[in-house]
Design a protein around this motif. Structure first.
Motif: not given
Length: 101
Positions: A58-76
């Motif tokens: 139910g999360l918009p695709v753009e928001r899902a991309q932002q959330v996932v990208a943000g966590i990938v950045t943190e993990l990096t």
């Protein structure tokens, strides 16, 4: 391509938590279930599929991309993911020069 650095060790410790140790620095990082899922997807080169799964809740695709990208950045930034060297280039070796007086 994202990879797991050689000096990273991890173990699932229950209740959806994962303990991650950087053996080079001695630094511990704790991942919750969602962060672990994103970490696993990044290592398996499945981030686009994971974004679609998250968007399917139910999360918009753009928001899902932002959330996932943000966590990938943190993990990096935490040193849990790193960019693999380009397959056409040899890995650079790091040498320490020792000098004597």
């Amino acid at each position: 391509m994202l990879t797991r650095p050689e000096d990273i060790r991890s173990a699932r410790i229950g209740h959806g938590a994962t303990a991650v140790l950087n053996v080079r620095t001695g630094r511990w990082v704790w991942l919750d279930e969602d962060s672990r899922r994103i970490w696993d997807a990044a290592l398996a080169q499945r981030l686009p599929e994971l974004v679609q799964e998250v968007a399917g809740t139910g999360l918009p695709v753009e928001r899902a991309q932002q959330v996932v990208a943000g966590i990938v950045t943190e993990l990096t930034e935490q040193g849990l993911l790193s960019q693999a060297p380009h397959p056409g280039r040899p890995r650079r070796r790091r040498f320490t020069s020792w000098r004597t007086a």
